[in-house]
Design an enzyme around this catalytic site. Structure first.
Site, PDB file in Angstrom:
ATOM      1  N   LYS A  41       0.895  -1.108  -0.042  1.00 25.09           N
ATOM      2  CA  LYS A  41      -0.201  -0.063   0.096  1.00 25.09           C
ATOM      3  C   LYS A  41       0.726   1.187   0.034  1.00 25.09           C
ATOM      4  O   LYS A  41       0.517   2.387  -0.625  1.00 25.09           O
ATOM      5  CB  LYS A  41      -1.023   0.038   1.240  1.00 25.09           C
ATOM      6  CG  LYS A  41      -1.936  -1.246   1.045  1.00 25.09           C
ATOM      7  CD  LYS A  41      -2.916  -1.051   2.195  1.00 25.09           C
ATOM      8  CE  LYS A  41      -3.686  -2.254   2.302  1.00 25.09           C
ATOM      9  NZ  LYS A  41      -4.424  -2.913   0.871  1.00 25.09           N
ATOM     10  N   ASP A 251      -5.382   2.505  -3.341  1.00 25.54           N
ATOM     11  CA  ASP A 251      -4.197   3.334  -3.171  1.00 25.54           C
ATOM     12  C   ASP A 251      -4.190   4.159  -4.267  1.00 25.54           C
ATOM     13  O   ASP A 251      -3.346   5.176  -4.138  1.00 25.54           O
ATOM     14  CB  ASP A 251      -3.173   2.180  -3.388  1.00 25.54           C
ATOM     15  CG  ASP A 251      -3.331   1.190  -2.093  1.00 25.54           C
ATOM     16  OD1 ASP A 251      -3.539   1.578  -1.111  1.00 25.54           O
ATOM     17  OD2 ASP A 251      -2.835  -0.052  -2.323  1.00 25.54           O
TER      18      ASP A 251
HETATM   19  O1  RIB Z   1      -3.903  -2.390  -1.509  1.00 25.47           O
HETATM   20  C1  RIB Z   1      -3.457  -3.260  -2.453  1.00 25.47           C
HETATM   21  C2  RIB Z   1      -2.240  -3.706  -1.737  1.00 25.47           C
HETATM   22  O2  RIB Z   1      -2.335  -4.471  -0.476  1.00 25.47           O
HETATM   23  C3  RIB Z   1      -1.488  -4.832  -2.682  1.00 25.47           C
HETATM   24  O3  RIB Z   1      -0.512  -4.409  -3.680  1.00 25.47           O
HETATM   25  C4  RIB Z   1      -0.701  -5.437  -1.628  1.00 25.47           C
HETATM   26  O4  RIB Z   1       0.785  -5.571  -1.738  1.00 25.47           O
HETATM   27  C5  RIB Z   1      -1.220  -5.173  -0.274  1.00 25.47           C
HETATM   28  O5  RIB Z   1      -0.417  -4.141   0.258  1.00 25.47           O
END
Ligand code: RIB
Length: 302
Positions: A41, A251
């Protein structure tokens, strides 16, 4: 060296499998995929912001294994400052992701090197963090590292507490905004001693504001987002898309939101843009690999 946006957070290698539907407990399904790509994230949000033109530095760690290169690929290409990314003994953080045909995912994260992003490590980058206009945090590093980063910050602190982990309440309440989805929002209320079964985003945002967060942004998937600030609650619509893979779409929203805050936009305008970026990301596979640059055409809200 200073950066406008500093992300203190996780860097993972995402091992993704695709299935028609998610398995039930005890069930084995045949799948496809098995690819490894860049995730985490923290890194996802750093890459999303950097690709949209923000001046970003990443504070985090990978291991010294072959996964590290996969995990760093997009961070390197995004132009983010990586001088505060360490290569430590042991494995890189790993996320095991299952994506179903409707684009929904389940994710299990094994912290690996992210577990070394503690208060001591964060202190080594005190100046970088203190000089940032915006510090962006998530919930995939140790609580000590999270709390120390907030204590060092002199600029705005934006917290996407995903996953919801127990961090110091005093530090958490510096979040301006706290950025969560509705499930996370309810869990944060539980952390603050106000457990709730509430699922209504507007009521949850109101309850979080009452707890003392100066501002709150709640993402609600295909229903967009709700911004809560001094002007009250504002609903943010999102474009209608055919989701291929929602991994990292939240994200993408967070990184885009912060990129626009860094340009001086209001929270509501930043969230309107971020919703379009999140929708774009959900139409492509993977996390960072699905993020737009300033050259891409974003879907519109009809
Ligand atoms: O929010 C998605 C992310 O959550 C993924 O890329 C994974 O690595 C986790 O951290």
């Amino acid at each position: 060296m200073t950066s406008t946006v500093v992300v203190v957070g996780s860097i993972n290698a995402d091992l993704t499998t695709n299935v028609q539907r998610h398995p039930h407990p005890g069930e084995t399904l045949m799948g496809t995929g098995g690819t490894v790509s860049a995730g985490g994230k923290g890194a996802n949000q750093a890459v999303a912001a950097a690709l949209l033109g923000a001046d970003v530095a990443m504070v985090g760690a990978v291991g010294q294994d072959p996964m590290a290169e996969d995990a760093l690929k997009h961070l390197r290409a995004s132009g983010a400052d990586m001088s505060a990314v360490a290569a430590v003994d042991g494995p890189t953080g790993l996320a095991v992701i299952t994506v179903s045909a409707d684009g929904e995912n389940t994710i299990i994260v094994v912290p690996g090197a992210n577990a070394t992003v503690d208060a001591e490590y964060v202190d080594e980058h005190a100046e970088l963090i203190a000089d940032a206009e915006i510090l962006l945090l998530q919930g995939e590093i140790p609580a000590g590292g999270f709390e120390r980063a907030v204590e060092l910050a002199t600029g705005r602190v934006v917290v996407n507490l995903a996953p919801v982990v127990p961090v110091g309440v005093e530090q958490l309440k510096k979040a301006d905004p706290l950025m969560v989805n509705e499930h996370e929002g309810a869990l944060v209320l539980g952390l603050l001693g106000e457990p709730t079964e509430e699922t209504d985003p507007q009521k949850l945002v109101t309850a979080l504001l009452k707890q003392g967060f100066p501002t709150v942004v709640m993402t609600v998937g295909a229903d967009g987002a709700v911004v809560g600030d001094e002007n009250g609650l504002t609903e943010i619509p999102t474009p209608v898309i055919d989701a291929v893979d929602t991994t990292g779409a939240g994200d993408a929203f967070a990184g885009a939101f912060v990129a626009k805050l860094a340009e001086g936009q209001s929270m509501v305008d930043a969230a309107r843009f971020a919703a379009r970026v999140g929708a774009f990301a959900a139409t492509r596979p993977g996390a960072q690999a699905s993020y737009p640059t300033t050259d891409d055409v974003l879907p519109d809200v009809k």
